[in-house]
Design a protein around this motif. Structure first.
Motif, PDB file in Angstrom:
ATOM      1  N   ALA A 168      41.973  50.844  49.987  1.00 15.78           N
ATOM      2  CA  ALA A 168      42.515  49.493  50.152  1.00 15.78           C
ATOM      3  C   ALA A 168      41.397  48.503  50.424  1.00 15.78           C
ATOM      4  O   ALA A 168      41.400  47.374  49.903  1.00 15.78           O
ATOM      5  N   MET A 169      40.419  48.898  51.236  1.00 12.35           N
ATOM      6  CA  MET A 169      39.277  48.016  51.479  1.00 12.35           C
ATOM      7  C   MET A 169      38.457  47.828  50.208  1.00 12.35           C
ATOM      8  O   MET A 169      37.912  46.741  49.960  1.00 12.35           O
ATOM      9  N   ALA A 170      38.370  48.874  49.392  1.00  9.29           N
ATOM     10  CA  ALA A 170      37.671  48.755  48.113  1.00  9.29           C
ATOM     11  C   ALA A 170      38.392  47.784  47.190  1.00  9.29           C
ATOM     12  O   ALA A 170      37.759  46.987  46.478  1.00  9.29           O
ATOM     13  N   ASP A 171      39.723  47.829  47.187  1.00  5.71           N
ATOM     14  CA  ASP A 171      40.490  46.900  46.353  1.00  5.71           C
ATOM     15  C   ASP A 171      40.283  45.455  46.806  1.00  5.71           C
ATOM     16  O   ASP A 171      40.202  44.540  45.977  1.00  5.71           O
ATOM     17  N   GLN A 172      40.213  45.240  48.114  1.00  5.54           N
ATOM     18  CA  GLN A 172      39.950  43.889  48.610  1.00  5.54           C
ATOM     19  C   GLN A 172      38.534  43.437  48.242  1.00  5.54           C
ATOM     20  O   GLN A 172      38.307  42.259  47.925  1.00  5.54           O
ATOM     21  N   THR A 173      37.595  44.366  48.249  1.00 11.26           N
ATOM     22  CA  THR A 173      36.237  44.058  47.805  1.00 11.26           C
ATOM     23  C   THR A 173      36.238  43.686  46.329  1.00 11.26           C
ATOM     24  O   THR A 173      35.559  42.742  45.904  1.00 11.26           O
TER      25      THR A 173
END
Length: 328
Positions: free
Chosen positions: A137-142
């Motif tokens: 999820a943090m990768a998607d926000q990145t």
């Protein structure tokens, strides 16, 4: 979360983190914090406000770079950028904020690159993500930040948990990543050695000097002092709240256990990768660097002697030119 609540939380966190960093300097040596000034926010690409003490035009100086906000499809993302040239996106690790990047390290990279630093989910001005928080999820926000800033296949350098996010980003959004630099981080295949419990406890210690002791070896007090003094120069120094750190802990544990599909699929990454760490990393045993390198298709490994989890700051004089050569 309402804006007023977010402001109160950030104000409280800022005061705590500044006091903690000051305590680090008291233990390690001399130093003083600069006067705090408000950051900047962008609205539709227009900068509102300005930090005092901005450097000369064209000069790489992250300390005077305004804090901006990108309005992405996955919420607001707070970021700063400095320098010109090919883009490098720096992804912060567990518990940190943009202010945990040593200014001298960022400015050295910015001598030849456009460097973007930002806050992970729920930190500073970056929107929180739905629970439970995951590395993916943090990768998607990145990824959403990359799209919002219209970055064209930036090099991505991730530190610690940030290296996990960088791996997931390359798996889930391969067209957005140029080259990867993975520092002091672990594979998500389920084969990595766990973080030693004593080191994990020290990293979360309320005593700043104890936390610092797991980032730098015991004989590197000068490097530790330089790092602490550098981050104290950021106006309104802040870090992640305990709530966010708890969520990040769960995300890291899931990643290292091999419970995230992206972690088990890192062998699919086709972009060239540099894996790097210190040989005395108390949080990430060197065996994990070997495991990670072997999990990847096109990866080289660089280990820095007598250096720990924060080797990239301690050995910046050697590491920054290595990154320059790798991403050019």
């Amino acid at each position: 979360m309402r804006q007023s609540t977010r402001r109160r939380r950030r104000s409280s966190l800022t005061g705590y983190a500044a006091a903690a960093a000051a305590a680090v300097l008291a233990v390690c040596g001399s130093g003083s914090a600069s006067a705090a000034t408000p950051g900047n926010v962008t609205a539709g690409g227009t900068t509102v406000g300005a930090r005092a003490g901005a450097g000369a035009p064209g000069q790489a100086d992250v300390l005077s770079a305004p804090t901006l906000v990108a309005h992405s499809v996955l919420g607001d993302v707070g970021y700063r950028e400095v320098g010109e040239g090919s883009p490098i996106l720096l992804v912060m690790g567990y518990g940190g904020s943009m202010d945990d990047w040593a200014p001298s390290f960022v400015d050295a990279l910015a001598a030849h690159h456009r460097v973007i630093v930002f806050d992970n989910a729920g930190v500073g001005r970056t929107s929180a993500l739905p629970a439970p928080l995951t590395v993916s999820a943090m990768a998607d926000q990145t990824s959403a930040l990359i799209s919002s800033l219209r970055l064209h296949r930036p090099a991505v350098l991730g530190w610690s948990m940030g290296g996990m996010i960088a791996q997931a980003l390359a798996v889930r959004h391969p067209g957005q990543v140029g080259r990867l630099v993975l520092t002091a981080t672990q594979a998500g295949t389920g084969r990595s050695l766990p973080v030693p419990p004593a080191a994990a406890a020290a990293l979360n210690s309320p005593i700043p000097a104890v936390e610092l002791s797991v980032l730098f070896p015991g004989d590197q007090t000068a490097a530790a002092r330089a790092y602490a003094g550098g981050i104290l120069q950021y106006p309104n120094f802040y870090r992640a709240s305990d709530v966010v750190k708890n969520a990040q802990t769960g995300a890291v544990q899931q990643w290292m256990a091999g419970a995230e599909p992206a972690g088990r699929q890192v062998g699919r990454i086709r972009t060239p990768i540099l894996v790097a760490d210190g040989t005395l990393d108390a949080l990430d045993p060197t065996a994990n660097d070997v495991i990670l390198t072997h999990s990847l298709r096109r990866a080289g490994l660089a280990l820095y002697p007598d250096a720990g989890h924060a080797f990239l700051f301690q050995d910046a004089a050697e590491f920054v030119p290595a990154v320059d050569r790798f991403v050019s």
